[in-house]
Motif scaffolding. Structure first.
Motif, PDB file in Angstrom:
ATOM      1  N   ASP A  56      75.888  42.357  56.287  1.00  0.00           N
ATOM      2  CA  ASP A  56      77.455  42.683  55.504  1.00  0.00           C
ATOM      3  C   ASP A  56      77.066  43.630  54.259  1.00  0.00           C
ATOM      4  OD1 ASP A  56      78.405  41.027  57.296  1.00  0.00           O
ATOM      5  OD2 ASP A  56      78.763  39.333  55.681  1.00  0.00           O
ATOM      6  N   ILE A  57      78.168  44.749  54.414  1.00  0.00           N
ATOM      7  CA  ILE A  57      78.279  45.600  53.089  1.00  0.00           C
ATOM      8  C   ILE A  57      79.679  45.734  52.066  1.00  0.00           C
ATOM      9  CG2 ILE A  57      78.091  48.109  52.714  1.00  0.00           C
ATOM     10  CD1 ILE A  57      76.064  48.305  55.248  1.00  0.00           C
ATOM     11  N   GLU A  58      79.230  45.761  51.130  1.00  0.00           N
ATOM     12  CA  GLU A  58      80.315  45.856  50.344  1.00  0.00           C
ATOM     13  C   GLU A  58      81.075  47.232  50.108  1.00  0.00           C
ATOM     14  OE1 GLU A  58      82.282  43.503  48.536  1.00  0.00           O
ATOM     15  OE2 GLU A  58      81.330  42.230  49.241  1.00  0.00           O
ATOM     16  N   ALA A  59      81.807  47.666  51.194  1.00  0.00           N
ATOM     17  CA  ALA A  59      82.340  49.025  51.423  1.00  0.00           C
ATOM     18  C   ALA A  59      83.312  49.103  52.497  1.00  0.00           C
ATOM     19  CB  ALA A  59      81.244  50.064  51.594  1.00  0.00           C
ATOM     20  N   PRO A  60      84.402  49.812  52.550  1.00  0.00           N
ATOM     21  CA  PRO A  60      85.118  49.816  53.617  1.00  0.00           C
ATOM     22  C   PRO A  60      84.476  50.447  54.884  1.00  0.00           C
ATOM     23  CG  PRO A  60      86.000  51.019  51.806  1.00  0.00           C
ATOM     24  CD  PRO A  60      84.622  50.809  51.496  1.00  0.00           C
ATOM     25  N   LEU A  61      85.123  50.191  55.970  1.00  0.00           N
ATOM     26  CA  LEU A  61      84.743  50.433  57.203  1.00  0.00           C
ATOM     27  C   LEU A  61      84.317  51.904  57.510  1.00  0.00           C
ATOM     28  CD1 LEU A  61      84.024  49.591  60.310  1.00  0.00           C
ATOM     29  CD2 LEU A  61      86.409  49.730  60.926  1.00  0.00           C
ATOM     30  N   ASP A  62      85.756  52.712  57.061  1.00  0.00           N
ATOM     31  CA  ASP A  62      85.493  54.085  57.530  1.00  0.00           C
ATOM     32  C   ASP A  62      84.521  54.894  56.589  1.00  0.00           C
ATOM     33  OD1 ASP A  62      86.902  53.622  54.830  1.00  0.00           O
ATOM     34  OD2 ASP A  62      88.275  55.503  54.995  1.00  0.00           O
ATOM     35  N   ARG A  63      84.277  54.468  55.153  1.00  0.00           N
ATOM     36  CA  ARG A  63      83.111  54.884  54.391  1.00  0.00           C
ATOM     37  C   ARG A  63      81.789  54.652  55.079  1.00  0.00           C
ATOM     38  NH1 ARG A  63      83.085  54.246  48.663  1.00  0.00           N
ATOM     39  NH2 ARG A  63      81.786  55.826  48.699  1.00  0.00           N
ATOM     40  N   VAL A  64      81.635  53.628  55.486  1.00  0.00           N
ATOM     41  CA  VAL A  64      80.572  52.949  56.220  1.00  0.00           C
ATOM     42  C   VAL A  64      80.113  53.873  57.700  1.00  0.00           C
ATOM     43  CG1 VAL A  64      79.138  51.189  57.376  1.00  0.00           C
ATOM     44  CG2 VAL A  64      80.339  50.758  55.224  1.00  0.00           C
ATOM     45  N   THR A 122      70.386  50.906  72.222  1.00  0.00           N
ATOM     46  CA  THR A 122      70.711  50.270  70.884  1.00  0.00           C
ATOM     47  C   THR A 122      72.205  50.294  70.783  1.00  0.00           C
ATOM     48  OG1 THR A 122      68.624  50.995  70.058  1.00  0.00           O
ATOM     49  CG2 THR A 122      70.356  50.614  68.295  1.00  0.00           C
ATOM     50  N   THR A 123      72.830  49.217  70.181  1.00  0.00           N
ATOM     51  CA  THR A 123      74.443  49.300  70.120  1.00  0.00           C
ATOM     52  C   THR A 123      74.549  48.872  68.633  1.00  0.00           C
ATOM     53  OG1 THR A 123      74.743  48.355  72.282  1.00  0.00           O
ATOM     54  CG2 THR A 123      76.316  48.100  70.643  1.00  0.00           C
ATOM     55  N   VAL A 124      75.126  49.749  68.004  1.00  0.00           N
ATOM     56  CA  VAL A 124      75.768  49.627  66.539  1.00  0.00           C
ATOM     57  C   VAL A 124      77.267  49.274  66.486  1.00  0.00           C
ATOM     58  CG1 VAL A 124      75.633  50.808  64.184  1.00  0.00           C
ATOM     59  CG2 VAL A 124      73.773  51.280  65.788  1.00  0.00           C
ATOM     60  N   ASP A 125      77.305  48.128  66.197  1.00  0.00           N
ATOM     61  CA  ASP A 125      78.821  47.561  66.115  1.00  0.00           C
ATOM     62  C   ASP A 125      79.114  47.653  64.413  1.00  0.00           C
ATOM     63  OD1 ASP A 125      79.650  47.236  68.607  1.00  0.00           O
ATOM     64  OD2 ASP A 125      78.053  45.555  68.600  1.00  0.00           O
ATOM     65  N   LEU A 126      80.363  48.018  64.212  1.00  0.00           N
ATOM     66  CA  LEU A 126      81.055  47.948  62.914  1.00  0.00           C
ATOM     67  C   LEU A 126      82.428  47.273  62.837  1.00  0.00           C
ATOM     68  CD1 LEU A 126      80.594  51.731  61.394  1.00  0.00           C
ATOM     69  CD2 LEU A 126      79.125  49.620  60.959  1.00  0.00           C
ATOM     70  N   VAL A 127      82.464  46.084  62.104  1.00  0.00           N
ATOM     71  CA  VAL A 127      83.511  44.994  62.129  1.00  0.00           C
ATOM     72  C   VAL A 127      83.972  45.371  60.726  1.00  0.00           C
ATOM     73  CG1 VAL A 127      84.439  42.848  62.413  1.00  0.00           C
ATOM     74  CG2 VAL A 127      82.734  43.806  63.657  1.00  0.00           C
ATOM     75  N   ASP A 160      70.383  50.175  51.055  1.00  0.00           N
ATOM     76  CA  ASP A 160      70.545  51.451  50.463  1.00  0.00           C
ATOM     77  C   ASP A 160      71.609  51.978  50.731  1.00  0.00           C
ATOM     78  OD1 ASP A 160      67.678  51.235  49.641  1.00  0.00           O
ATOM     79  OD2 ASP A 160      67.202  52.205  51.506  1.00  0.00           O
ATOM     80  N   LEU A 161      72.098  51.665  51.756  1.00  0.00           N
ATOM     81  CA  LEU A 161      73.826  52.288  52.398  1.00  0.00           C
ATOM     82  C   LEU A 161      74.690  51.956  51.432  1.00  0.00           C
ATOM     83  CD1 LEU A 161      75.585  53.613  54.340  1.00  0.00           C
ATOM     84  CD2 LEU A 161      75.472  51.408  55.781  1.00  0.00           C
ATOM     85  N   GLU A 162      74.692  50.554  50.967  1.00  0.00           N
ATOM     86  CA  GLU A 162      75.606  50.074  49.985  1.00  0.00           C
ATOM     87  C   GLU A 162      75.570  50.452  48.738  1.00  0.00           C
ATOM     88  OE1 GLU A 162      76.686  45.594  48.052  1.00  0.00           O
ATOM     89  OE2 GLU A 162      75.873  45.812  50.217  1.00  0.00           O
ATOM     90  N   ASN A 163      74.357  50.844  48.306  1.00  0.00           N
ATOM     91  CA  ASN A 163      74.112  51.505  47.010  1.00  0.00           C
ATOM     92  C   ASN A 163      74.453  52.931  46.997  1.00  0.00           C
ATOM     93  OD1 ASN A 163      72.829  49.372  45.798  1.00  0.00           O
ATOM     94  ND2 ASN A 163      70.661  49.920  46.600  1.00  0.00           N
TER      95      ASN A 163
END
Length: 153
Positions: free
Chosen positions: A8-16, A91-96, A146-149
């Motif tokens: 889980d990342i503290e950032a909105p879906l569109d930015r991630v 490899t499947t990358v899912d974002l929710v 790293d992505l969250e930072n």
């Protein structure tokens, strides 16, 4: 054989999604790790059909891999197909979106051997699956951090 991880990342879906589809930045990070990577089609477009050729050392041998973005459903999912020798990987990358400011990234990699030597490799990976999964999840947690930072500041 499958490897799974989710963070889980503290950032909105569109930015991630925008950050993980910045393939030029990802290519530069990969090059810094000593892996040769080259896009094999138009570098300007982001979407289904993007492909790369990669060269790397594994178990003392230089190997190559062909990687293709086979499915692209913005901003929820990307599926990459890769072939290296007789080993295929999906490899499947899912974002929710968990909330307006929190996103879950799930990564699932499935390995399918197509030759005897690839079967032997997958069998040896299965024997070490516990440690391999632990390293995979640890690496995923590090990348998510790293992505969250990056997204925070």
């Amino acid at each position: 054989m499958e490897l799974k991880a989710r963070e889980d990342i503290e950032a909105p879906l569109d930015r991630v999604f925008a950050e993980i589809t910045n393939f030029e930045g990802i290519e530069r990070q990969i090059l810094r790790r000593g892996i040769e990577v080259q896009r094999t089609n138009d570098p300007g477009e982001v979407g289904q059909g993007l492909s790369w050729q990669a060269g790397f050392k594994f178990r003392g041998k230089t190997r190559t891999a062909e990687i293709e973005l086979s499915e692209f459903s913005a901003p929820e999912q990307m599926v990459f197909q890769s072939v290296s020798g007789g080993l295929e990987a999906r490899t499947t990358v899912d974002l929710v979106a968990l909330s307006r400011t929190r996103t879950r990234i799930g990564v699932l990699t499935e390995f399918t051997p197509k030759t005897l030597s690839a079967r032997l490799l997958v069998q040896s990976l299965k024997l070490a699956k516990g440690g391999l999964e632990k390293r995979f999840k640890s690496r995923m947690a590090h990348l998510a951090g790293d992505l969250e930072n990056r997204l925070k500041g």
